[in-house]
Structure formats: C-alpha cells, structure tokens
Design an enzyme around this catalytic site. Structure first.
Site, mmCIF file in Angstrom:
data_model
loop_
_atom_site.group_PDB
_atom_site.id
_atom_site.type_symbol
_atom_site.label_atom_id
_atom_site.label_comp_id
_atom_site.label_asym_id
_atom_site.label_seq_id
_atom_site.Cartn_x
_atom_site.Cartn_y
_atom_site.Cartn_z
ATOM 1 N N ARG B 23 -2.484 15.454 4.381
ATOM 2 C CA ARG B 23 -2.986 16.268 3.265
ATOM 3 C C ARG B 23 -4.050 17.252 3.735
ATOM 4 N NH1 ARG B 23 -2.649 11.726 0.046
ATOM 5 N NH2 ARG B 23 -4.821 11.167 0.344
ATOM 6 N N GLU B 34 6.342 1.914 13.525
ATOM 7 C CA GLU B 34 6.262 0.575 12.919
ATOM 8 C C GLU B 34 7.338 -0.289 13.575
ATOM 9 O OE1 GLU B 34 4.521 -1.404 10.802
ATOM 10 O OE2 GLU B 34 6.119 -2.861 11.246
ATOM 11 N N ALA B 42 2.576 -4.790 0.211
ATOM 12 C CA ALA B 42 1.390 -5.492 -0.272
ATOM 13 C C ALA B 42 1.448 -6.956 0.148
ATOM 14 C CB ALA B 42 1.304 -5.371 -1.797
ATOM 15 N N CYS B 44 -0.780 -9.099 -0.163
ATOM 16 C CA CYS B 44 -1.423 -9.973 -1.142
ATOM 17 C C CYS B 44 -0.495 -10.322 -2.286
ATOM 18 C CB CYS B 44 -2.681 -9.316 -1.687
ATOM 19 S SG CYS B 44 -3.842 -8.928 -0.382
ATOM 20 N N ARG B 71 5.840 12.993 2.347
ATOM 21 C CA ARG B 71 4.454 13.420 2.589
ATOM 22 C C ARG B 71 4.318 14.174 3.915
ATOM 23 N NH1 ARG B 71 0.426 8.588 0.443
ATOM 24 N NH2 ARG B 71 1.222 8.573 -1.690
ATOM 25 N N VAL B 81 5.410 0.067 19.712
ATOM 26 C CA VAL B 81 4.569 0.637 20.768
ATOM 27 C C VAL B 81 4.186 -0.497 21.706
ATOM 28 C CG1 VAL B 81 2.402 1.796 21.296
ATOM 29 C CG2 VAL B 81 3.757 2.504 19.298
ATOM 30 N N ASN B 332 -7.362 0.026 3.828
ATOM 31 C CA ASN B 332 -6.977 1.302 3.232
ATOM 32 C C ASN B 332 -8.076 2.344 3.395
ATOM 33 O OD1 ASN B 332 -4.396 1.479 1.352
ATOM 34 N ND2 ASN B 332 -5.086 -0.638 1.322
ATOM 35 N N TYR B 454 -23.047 -6.282 -22.630
ATOM 36 C CA TYR B 454 -23.067 -7.420 -23.538
ATOM 37 C C TYR B 454 -22.293 -7.083 -24.807
ATOM 38 C CZ TYR B 454 -24.912 -9.975 -27.591
ATOM 39 O OH TYR B 454 -25.021 -10.658 -28.769
#
Lengths: 478, 478
Positions: B23, B34, B42, B44, B71, B81, B332, B454
């Site tokens: 960007r 990869e 994700a 998680c 992108r 790698v 991130n 509150y």
C-alpha cells in the site's frame, strides 16, 4: 475541640464521605442530614425498577439506614438543612417535627445532589406526568403501570420508606396505554425500554434532531432505528409545548408545531440541575456551569466547606478545567476523597472524564471525554474525528456484531480527546479503554499501539478501538 | 535498483507486512514464500473449528490467496525458504517441484512463526494423537471426531487447501470416546471445551499444580472447579510419561507416577517454540528467549533482515526489555510496522504487554503484564499484589457475576505491573483497562482515579478493576 463533620445529603457523595471519614477518624463524629426518607440509593437503577427487572425499591439501596448507623455515622433522615453560617460554623436544620435547630460543624460537606427539571413544559403537575429522579417518583410510575386489582403497596418492596399514600393513589388509577417521553437523553432512552416492557405504546419526543446528544450522531444514528424496530415512535426535532389534562390527569401532549398526541401518561426527562440554593449568600462560589466550584480537594471558596456529587463541579481530565458532569462514580469517588481529606489525609477528588454508558434495548452505548468538535475548539484544541465500524469478535465466531467507534483527537499534538461507541456485543465496556487512555493523556499513536485483548469469542485481532485509532492516526500529521 | 521485499512466512506477521508495504510503495515488488498451502489463517480459531462452532476451515482465513494477489503481493505457496545468504542478499527457496532456486532481496522479513512442541512425550506420532498448530491438524482432529458414515472431506470446507488423504484417513476411523489433553494452557483449556461439545469423556493432564500458569492462581482456582463442573476430569500435578498405542493408534496414556488411563485420542498442547532454524549461521542473533532478537523497528542484527511474529521477540511494555510473547495482535502489528519501515517510513513495532484472554466454557479469563512475583523481582521490581472479587454489574441488576481481579504493582513507585481477571460476565474485555494503564505507565493511584463506565446493566459503580486498585493502593506506601 473540633466540631463534627457535617454532611448535607445522604446519597452517593455524602455517604461515601461519611463512611470513609469514620473509618479514618473513628473518634470524631460525623452527622449526615438527609431531607428525604431514602438514603444511599442507586439513581441509575430506577428505570430497571420501573421496568420490573429489579423487584423491590429496597434492592436499590446500597446501604440501609441500619448499616449506615453501624458504621458509626449519625444519620438523620427527614432533616433538611436550610441554612449555613460559615462565620459561626453552624448549619440550620429543620427536623421532622417542624422545629429548626442549629448544628455546629468542624467541617461541612455540601452534597445536595441535583434535581430533574421540567421547565418550561407546563402540565407536569398533572396526574400521570412524572420526572424520574429519586425513588418516590419511580415508585409512583410503577404503581401507575400496575393493574389496580393486582397492585399492593407491598409489591413495591419499599417497606418503611415509600410514600404509601402517593403510591396507593397511583396504584388505584387505570394503567396507561400510551405514554409520551419528553427528552431523548439517558432517562428517556432507558424509560422507553422500561415502558415497552409493559407493552405500552411509547412515543419519544426530542427537541434536537437526534437522541443522546452527549453521545454524538454516530451513536444516535444506530440507536434511533433500533428504538423504532422495538416499537418506539420517535418524534425528532419536535419541541413539546405542554402537557394537557382532563380531570387532573394528563390526556394529551401538544407540540410547538401545533400537533397533539393523546396520551395517558408522560415522563419528562429533559435534564437535571444542581441543587445549589442552600449555598446562596454563604460566600460559596459557583462555577460557570452553575454548580459549586471546588478545588482539586473538593474545597469550596469558603473555609472548611466542601462540595461533591451532582451539586458540584470537578476537574475535567481532558481540559483540566472544572466541569459539571453529574454521574455516579465520580460522586462516590469525590465523596470518598473528601472524607479522607477531612480526616487528615489530603486526597484529590480526581478528575471526571465524562464516561457514560447506556443500554438502549439490545444496543450498548458509551462515550467519554470531549466528543463534540465545537466544544473541543472552545477548549483550545484543533479537533479531528474519525468513525469506523468493525466487528466485535473474529468474523468467523458466532455473535460477532458491528461496533461503531468514533474517536476525536487534537490535530497538532495527536492527543486523544474523547470517543464514543455503540454496538450490540460488549460495546459499552470497551469505552473504558478510551477512558483509561484519556487519563494517561495518550496520543492516538499510543492508542494504536495498545496491546489489547484478542480471542475469537471476545474480540477480533484488531479491537474496534484500535481500528478507529489506526484510521484516525492516518488523518494526523506524522 | 533495490531488490524486492521478500517475506518468509504467509501468516499474520508476514502478510501484514506485505500488505502494508504494497500500500505504501506500490512500485516495488513484494514476494511472500509460504512453505504450506494455508496462508493468512486464524490460529486462535482452530479450537472453535474443532468444536464445530466455526463451520468451514476456510472461514478461518483472513484473506484468500486471490485476495492477497489482488493486493499486488506475489504469493508463492508451497515454497520453503531453506537458506539465507545475507552477504549476497539472497534466499534459497525450495519450490513445489523440488527444485531449489535463489531469490535476491532488497529487504527480508523472517516471519517463520512457531510450532507446537510434543517433546519429551513419546507416542505423539500415533494415530489419534495430535498437537494443535495449524489448520491441517485441526482438520485431522475434526475428521476423527465425525462418525465415519457422516464424514466427507467437503464437510470440512477446506476446498483446495486441505490434505485430502490425511483427513479421509481420519474420517474413516472410529471416533474416540475418551480423550486425554496433555497440558493445561490455552490450547488445552479451549480444546477441553471443544471435545466436551462432542460428548467425549475429557481428561486434562497438567504437570504443574494449576492450569493456566500465565494467568496465575487466582484465575486457575476459579477455572479448575468450573472445568470439573462441566465434566472435565482434571489430573493436576501429574506428569505424562508417554502415549501408548495399539495397532498404530493411541490406546493409553501413562503417567510418570505409573498410573495409566485408557484413551482413544490425545491432544498434546504443552507449548510452542519459535521457528528459528532458518537463521542459524546467518549472523542473525537470538535473544535470551531463543527467539530472534530485534530492535524497536523489528530489525535483526543483520542489515536489511527483519523478524516478526511468533519467531521473534518484542520489547515488553513493562520491563522495556525484549521478551518472547507469541500472540496474534502483536504479530500483526509488528508486521504492519515493518512493512511501513521497509517502504520508507520508520515505524516502531510497538511493545508487547502479554495481553491474553481465554474462554473456558462460561468463564472469561484475562491477563496482562507481569503477574508473577518472581518474574517481577527478576525485572528489578519490588512487587506487591492484591486479589479481590467484586460484582460485574450493580448487585440488584440481573446477571451480575463475581469477577476476580488480581493486580500487581511495584511497592516503591506504585507503578502498575500487571493484572489478571476471571469471571462469567464481560470479564475478559475488562483486562483492556489494565493493558491501557500499563502502556500509560500508570501508578495504582492513577488507576484508582480512572473514570470508568458505570451503568447497572454493564458495570457497578466501582468496576472490579477499580476495587482491586483501591485495595492494592491501601497496601502501598502513600
């Protein structure tokens, strides 16, 4: 020997001060004068009592009079302080027998609270028309909502405190079918939810173009359609001229534009004002807001006279200047600090960031700091704001909901000035992140870097507050 | 002309860096290698996929490969790698065809992540024994849990990514009835919930005396009975010696004390380690933790080589020193900052406060900062801690739940060092207040003064975090 610590007003600020004082200085007397019968009650819980989620009036008491006495506090209910003589260090008190007497004080705390205003709307003295401030009006509203044959004074659970004649009279009336709420602030929105739970036809009138002005448009634009989905008819940009009655009971609401709506109950929630009449002619100075001006220890301009709670100003965390923001936590905190100060350990009352959260049916709303751009400019800032909508949880996790966050910062310094939030999933509590950042005088860049919690059931990788900070950060000079 | 920005690893840190870089600097190439098929997923969320709350594996992808390519990122999956030559500024890459080639780089980001460890427990290579790290193992676990006649590869929703042979093999096996979880950390607790949803008999083994060591005893003491109420059998202070098998499938778990439990599945979640083998002999230095040491911009000791995510350290907000805390948000954020830095705008990666939240059935747990007293002493502090349990809402409002908060501070300076929280009602998100206070280097006194939200449905007058700060403040010299 020093005179006793005298406190005027037996609610959040007054009793926090008395309790803390007595714990710190067990030897000196503390006397609390409360003009009403209720003490130490949770204002903020009254809509939920009316709604029926809270069963008994006494559930709303933080402390009973017995518990207060057990703390060593000399509590005098139905005692109205009607005068202060700073030179003599006495207050004049009107007792329940109608007799006035003078009470000397060593230190004095004015914690007289605030009151709901109904001016300039005529007709609020009609039966079925209410302001909601205090437990007596809450009791009257709920008595009216009950079917007469199902109503009993006991059902309100206000044993020994409630004005039995008043609630019995309301309990005997036919319950309303259509209710008008005048004012789209906290009380108005919460009462819309409460009345809807009783299946009333609810109309909410707001003079401004949006509800909840302190929360700003980003919040209002989500709250308004949500209210309408829940059956609340909104009349925005509509000024109410008067309530009209028939045989003593409210029967219609008339607007300034000439329209009229037949209603059989009305609740006016157009704001509160500080109770400052007691300090008139005492030399105790008021601030620009009209509430009592105090220093960082809650001291007024008169020696040995303190003020706290809804009748007093507090220093604002963002501007550093005194502001009048009547809310529960800060009243408790200021009272507690003053109790400590009077007992011998000077303790600042702390600042007020104006943190407020609100439930509007299933929406959670929050706001803190300075969110209005004009107000920010008045305080000398050059404000820039951004609004984002982001998920409340990881997108793949059930229950994720759109959360809208608006942040305001000062362009020159990058300092965060305030924020608001709205959403259906844990939105309200997230405003605490912004409140904490304000207390830390953080910049937007610092907020962007916050290591906030992430786990799919609770938050996405980038919490909505972080997303807002990232976008706002992009608008600031680097 | 500068060579491309080369990124090793296509998950949180790597793709955040590549996206931000592209960007900011559209003209320069960015290549992401990869070694697996999955990218941008994700971690998680995997327990919730196994549980079945998340339907499809692809739901766990933040970005699809197509979106990544859109992108402008040159994404090469199944490219490993296998070497770095800093002098030549090249990496050696093993492609899917088994051929190696050299790729020059202008800047290099090592974002190789971490891996679940199973040592020293023998038997984790048996069928039915798993570590949970990555989507392939999650797919295998869920395939095993499904009844063979109801299973199909398509039911996992991992179209084009999933290892079809592996899941088909697991899908054909008889589902387990009894599962052992080895390790009572995040993964172990979340998987206990996941397996319970499949009606398995769940046994959780933890070598230490309590589950969730990073959260501390105050949290563990509430989580443990809650797990047991939900049918999880806890074996605390119990060291697992090995997994035993019959005909290649796990059949029993043996403990060091000689006891044995018949199981037909086992999940080992005893920790993760950083993947740093790639940088061996490159001159890239490791920190004390064994992860890659970096400076505040994520730069390693080798020029033009950056590291971020689970393979790298980050500066700790409280100690200021580097620490290895592999979590999603900070990966991130660090990636994003490095992308910006490489594109020409030096941007600090920010600090890590170790903020973590966890769902344990109906309990929400959170922790942040330094909560272990020994660790605090090692970092040069004189720690003092207090634990309180307070309501999550006004006591009279439905849904109020006990919330336990522990705060740790430095006695001399009053500075807040960390905290943990546990409760059933909006507890997790409240840890953000503590995380924000840590970033602001606040004292306990400042935390006491925070103007937190509150309103009866969301919070009591004194938020549990404020109650804890008040009590801890009372322990500190004033």
């Amino acid at each position: 020997m020093e005179g006793p610590f005298v406190v005027v007003g037996g609610d959040a600020a007054g009793l926090s001060a008395a309790s803390k004082f007595k714990r710190e200085d067990a030897d000196r007397d503390v006397i609390v004068f409360e003009r009403g019968r209720w003490v130490s009650y949770a204002h903020c819980g009254t809509p939920y009592f009316v709604k029926g989620e809270v069963e008994a009036l006494t559930d709303l008491l933080s402390l009973s009079p017995d518990e207060i006495e057990d703390r060593g506090i000399d509590l005098r209910r139905e005692h109205e302080v009607i005068g202060i003589s700073p030179d003599e260090r006495t207050v004049t008190v009107l007792g329940p027998d109608g007799e006035a007497f003078d009470q000397p004080y060593g230190d004095l705390l004015v914690a007289t609270g605030g009151r709901a205003v109904s001016k300039p709307i005529p007709g609020t003295d009609l039966d079925g028309a209410f302001t909601l401030h205090g437990l007596d009006s809450a009791a009257n509203v709920r008595a009216l909502l009950a079917e007469p044959d199902a109503f009993s004074v006991e059902s309100l659970g206000g044993d020994g405190y409630v004005d039995e004649a008043a609630v019995a009279r309301y309990g005997a009336m036919a319950p309303p079918e259509t209710v008008a709420i005048v004012g789209g602030g906290y009380v108005g929105i919460e009462m819309a939810e409460a009345f809807s739970a009783w299946d009333l036809d609810v109309h909410l009138f707001q003079r401004a173009e949006h509800v909840l002005p302190p929360f700003g448009e980003a919040v209002a634009e989500r709250v308004e359609p949500h209210l309408e989905e829940r059956g609340v008819t909104l009349h925005l940009g509509t000024e109410v001229a008067e309530l009209r009655g028939e045989r003593g009971r409210v029967s219609a609401l008339a607007c300034s534009d000439g329209t009229e709506l037949a209603v059989d109950a009305a609740l006016v929630g157009i704001g509160i004002r500080p109770n400052v009449e007691l300090v008139a002619e005492t030399g105790v100075e008021l601030g620009e807001s009209g509430a009592i001006a105090v220093d960082e220890y809650g001291r007024t301009s008169v020696d040995r006279v303190y003020a706290a709670g809804d009748c007093a100003e507090m220093p604002h965390v963002v501007t550093g200047e005194n502001a009048w923001v009547p809310l529960g936590l800060t009243a408790n905190r200021a009272g507690r600090a003053i109790g400590e100060t009077v007992a011998g350990t000077p303790t600042p009352v702390g600042g007020v960031a104006g943190t407020a959260v609100l439930k509007a049916f299933d929406l959670e709303c929050g706001r803190v700091g300075i969110t209005d751009l004009d107000r920010a400019r008045e305080a000398g800032f050059d404000p820039v704001a951004e609004t984002v909508t982001a998920g409340s949880r990881s997108g793949y996790y059930p229950g994720a909901a759109d959360t809208t966050v608006r942040l305001v910062a000062d362009r020159g310094t990058g300092r965060l000035l305030g924020g608001s939030i709205v959403g259906e999933d844990r939105a309200a509590v997230r405003i605490d992140t912004v409140a904490t950042a304000l207390e830390g005088e953080m910049t937007v860049e610092q907020v962007e870097r916050l290591d906030l919690a992430y786990a799919p059931p609770f938050s996405p990788v980038w919490d909505p507050v972080l997303v807002a900070a990232k976008v706002l950060g992009g608008r600031l000079p680097s």
